[in-house]
Design a protein around this motif. Structure first.
Motif, short mmCIF file in Angstrom:
data_model
loop_
_atom_site.label_atom_id
_atom_site.label_comp_id
_atom_site.label_asym_id
_atom_site.label_seq_id
_atom_site.Cartn_x
_atom_site.Cartn_y
_atom_site.Cartn_z
N ILE A 1 115.41 -91.86 0.02
CA ILE A 1 114.54 -92.12 -1.13
C ILE A 1 115.26 -91.72 -2.41
O ILE A 1 116.03 -90.77 -2.46
N ARG A 2 114.99 -92.49 -3.46
CA ARG A 2 115.61 -92.27 -4.77
C ARG A 2 114.53 -92.39 -5.84
O ARG A 2 113.41 -92.80 -5.59
N ASP A 3 114.94 -92.06 -7.06
CA ASP A 3 114.07 -92.23 -8.22
C ASP A 3 112.69 -91.64 -7.95
O ASP A 3 111.65 -92.27 -8.18
N LEU A 4 112.69 -90.40 -7.48
CA LEU A 4 111.43 -89.73 -7.15
C LEU A 4 110.82 -89.13 -8.41
O LEU A 4 111.45 -88.33 -9.09
N ARG A 5 109.58 -89.49 -8.69
CA ARG A 5 108.88 -88.97 -9.87
C ARG A 5 107.63 -88.23 -9.38
O ARG A 5 106.56 -88.82 -9.20
N GLY A 6 107.81 -86.97 -9.16
CA GLY A 6 106.73 -86.18 -8.59
C GLY A 6 107.23 -85.47 -7.35
O GLY A 6 108.43 -85.26 -7.18
N GLN A 7 106.33 -85.09 -6.47
CA GLN A 7 106.68 -84.35 -5.26
C GLN A 7 106.64 -85.26 -4.05
O GLN A 7 105.88 -86.23 -3.99
N PHE A 8 107.48 -84.92 -3.09
CA PHE A 8 107.49 -85.69 -1.84
C PHE A 8 107.79 -84.73 -0.69
O PHE A 8 108.62 -83.84 -0.81
N SER A 9 107.10 -84.94 0.39
CA SER A 9 107.38 -84.18 1.61
C SER A 9 107.15 -85.09 2.81
O SER A 9 106.32 -86.00 2.77
N LEU A 10 107.90 -84.85 3.85
CA LEU A 10 107.74 -85.64 5.06
C LEU A 10 106.40 -85.32 5.74
O LEU A 10 105.96 -84.16 5.72
N PRO A 11 105.76 -86.31 6.33
CA PRO A 11 104.54 -86.01 7.10
C PRO A 11 104.84 -85.02 8.22
O PRO A 11 105.91 -85.05 8.82
N ARG A 12 103.90 -84.14 8.48
CA ARG A 12 104.12 -83.12 9.51
C ARG A 12 104.37 -83.71 10.88
O ARG A 12 105.05 -83.11 11.72
N PHE B 1 106.30 -93.14 -8.21
CA PHE B 1 105.04 -92.39 -8.06
C PHE B 1 104.29 -92.79 -6.78
O PHE B 1 103.09 -92.53 -6.65
N ASP B 2 104.97 -93.41 -5.84
CA ASP B 2 104.31 -93.92 -4.65
C ASP B 2 104.62 -93.11 -3.40
O ASP B 2 104.79 -93.66 -2.31
N ALA B 3 104.69 -91.81 -3.54
CA ALA B 3 105.03 -90.95 -2.41
C ALA B 3 104.03 -91.09 -1.27
O ALA B 3 104.40 -91.11 -0.10
N SER B 4 102.76 -91.19 -1.59
CA SER B 4 101.73 -91.25 -0.55
C SER B 4 101.87 -92.52 0.30
O SER B 4 101.65 -92.49 1.52
N ARG B 5 102.24 -93.64 -0.33
CA ARG B 5 102.42 -94.88 0.42
C ARG B 5 103.61 -94.77 1.36
O ARG B 5 103.55 -95.19 2.52
N VAL B 6 104.70 -94.18 0.86
CA VAL B 6 105.88 -94.00 1.71
C VAL B 6 105.54 -93.09 2.89
O VAL B 6 105.97 -93.33 4.03
N GLN B 7 104.79 -92.04 2.64
CA GLN B 7 104.41 -91.14 3.72
C GLN B 7 103.59 -91.86 4.78
O GLN B 7 103.75 -91.61 5.98
N SER B 8 102.72 -92.76 4.36
CA SER B 8 101.90 -93.51 5.32
C SER B 8 102.76 -94.44 6.18
O SER B 8 102.49 -94.63 7.36
N TRP B 9 103.83 -95.01 5.60
CA TRP B 9 104.72 -95.87 6.39
C TRP B 9 105.44 -95.06 7.45
O TRP B 9 105.58 -95.50 8.59
#
Length: 456
Positions: free
Chosen positions: A132-143, A108-116
């Motif tokens: 990335i693995r074990d994704l629980r929710g949505q994820f998208s690459l930063p623009r 559930f830490d998509a936002s933290r990964v996006q910030s990195w």
């Protein structure tokens, strides 16, 4: 050592910067900072950070390390990895990042990964590898990733819908690898695959294309293209228009649920086709569809020098025998590797007949000859390369159960210099069986008196 203690650990060890190693050499600590930083750049980031405990001088040398690889070294310790990544990025100086690798269970830490990822882009990253693995929710690459002009290599493996912004600017991207993503149906997917001016290597594995019916892949400098299809329960049946005027290397693996049309592909020198069939073909109609699509790939590479056919890549052509007379002449083909050698397959015999300059034939296994009464008429007449160019044959994983194929090749290949046989594991461990096989092999009639039999 736990990741979140790598930076905070008290300095228990000091580097002796005055005493030489052997009295004649300068010690390691007397090297200039710029050289020490260069040496640290070859270390994994966790080891580079550990050097901060050596002395006051070494405390912050690691902070300019251009290569940041976060992943396997802390496998199974997710929170330690997260804390370590954030502390490294927080304490790191403002110098550019050359390579940023993240292999991570997101949960559930998509936002933290996006910030990195954003932090890496802001430091002019050149090589970005995100798995990335074990994704629980949505994820998208930063623009900002899609407008990063310093990127030369982008590798993505993400089990999610790939959202591409309307503005893309990869002016220096040479390598693009995308794995396990689902592309959206809008025009941005097309823009990504055909809007990269300096792209040289494109790798697509287990991607899903939604409801798209036509998609083109085009880049003026593309020289290597790999497409590995997913095991599709709902085939997309998309037609790919591939324009490859500079293409040298092409790999396809899958069940040909999609159609691949190669244009301007006369420059292709090396090709791998692995057409898999899980169980029986669903119907003769489906088998003929695969045969036509496989044939379309073969006729698009008449100048290939190195060809590898695995799975059912050539056997499926038997479902459309009317295509065999239209098989191209492979005048430049000198190396042919097969997953299995089936000397009763008409399509393979046609490929051999149309390869007049073939020098090396290699295969991983031998399909036994079903009709032993026809052994003497197989390869009669033999392909022209058998009497002029074919000098080397290599058997891999030979089990010694059927010598008929070996017998035929030894008799028909009159230009042969060497036949190399390596055994499967069960035979490899049995010296007595190997000796018996060798005695049988050397008694077989040979068309070439110069042919040597080598066992490995």
């Amino acid at each position: 050592m736990e990741a979140n203690s790598l930076i905070q650990k008290p300095k228990k060890q000091k580097l002796n910067e005055e005493q030489g190693i052997d009295g004649n050499r300068k010690c390691f600590g007397n090297l200039p900072d710029v050289l020490l930083r260069h040496i640290l750049s070859f270390l994994p980031i966790k080891d580079a950070v550990k050097t901060s405990v050596l002395s006051k001088r070494w405390e912050f040398l690691w902070t300019s390390n251009p290569n940041l690889d976060f992943g396997e070294h802390l496998a199974g310790k997710r929170m330690l990895l997260m804390n370590f990544v954030e502390r490294v990025l927080y304490l790191r100086d403002s110098s550019d990042i050359k390579e940023f690798v993240l292999d991570f269970d997101v949960q559930f830490d998509a936002s933290r990964v996006q910030s990195w990822i954003t932090a890496a882009v802001r430091r002019n990253v050149q090589i970005l590898n995100i798995r990335i693995r074990d994704l629980r929710g949505q994820f998208s690459l930063p623009r900002c990733v899609f407008t990063c002009e310093t990127l030369t290599s982008l590798e993505l493996a993400m089990p999610c819908i790939f959202k591409i912004p309307p503005i893309i600017c990869f002016s220096n991207l040479k390598v693009l690898s995308i794995e396990n993503v689902t592309f959206s149906d809008d025009y941005t997917t097309q823009q990504l695959l055909s809007g990269l001016p300096v792209l040289e290597v494109l790798y697509l594995e287990k991607c899903r294309w939604g409801c798209r019916k036509v998609l083109s892949i085009s880049s003026p400098k593309l020289h290597s293209l790999t497409i590995i299809e997913a095991d599709m329960h709902q085939p997309s049946d998309c037609q790919f228009m591939i324009f490859g005027a500079a293409l040298k290397y092409f790999v396809y693996s899958g069940e040909l649920f999609n159609e691949y049309c190669l244009y301007d592909s006369f420059s292709i020198e090396s090709a791998d086709f692995d057409v898999t069939c899980y169980g029986e073909w669903a119907s003769d109609e489906r088998a003929r569809q695969v045969a036509y699509r496989g044939f379309k790939l073969l006729i698009a590479i008449p100048n290939v020098k190195d060809l590898r056919l695995y799975g059912n890549a050539y056997e499926v052509l038997a479902y459309a025998p009317e295509l065999l007379p239209k098989m191209p002449i492979f005048n430049n083909l000198w190396y042919l590797k097969l997953g299995a050698l089936n000397l009763e397959c008409e399509s393979l015999l046609k490929i051999l007949q149309n390869s007049p300059c073939l020098e090396t034939l290699k295969f991983l296994k031998i399909d036994p000859i079903s009709d032993r009464e026809k052994v003497d008429i197989i390869l009669d007449p033999p392909p022209s390369c058998f009497s002029s160019h074919l000098t080397r044959i290599k058997f891999c994983c030979y089990d010694g159960k059927d010598l008929n194929a070996v017998k035929i090749l030894l008799k028909k290949a009159i230009a042969l210099d060497e036949i190399v046989i390596s055994f499967e594991e069960s035979v490899e461990k049995n010296l007595e069986m190997q000796e018996n096989l060798y005695k049988q092999l050397i008694t077989l009639p040979k068309g070439s008196q110069n042919c040597e039999i080598t066992l490995k």
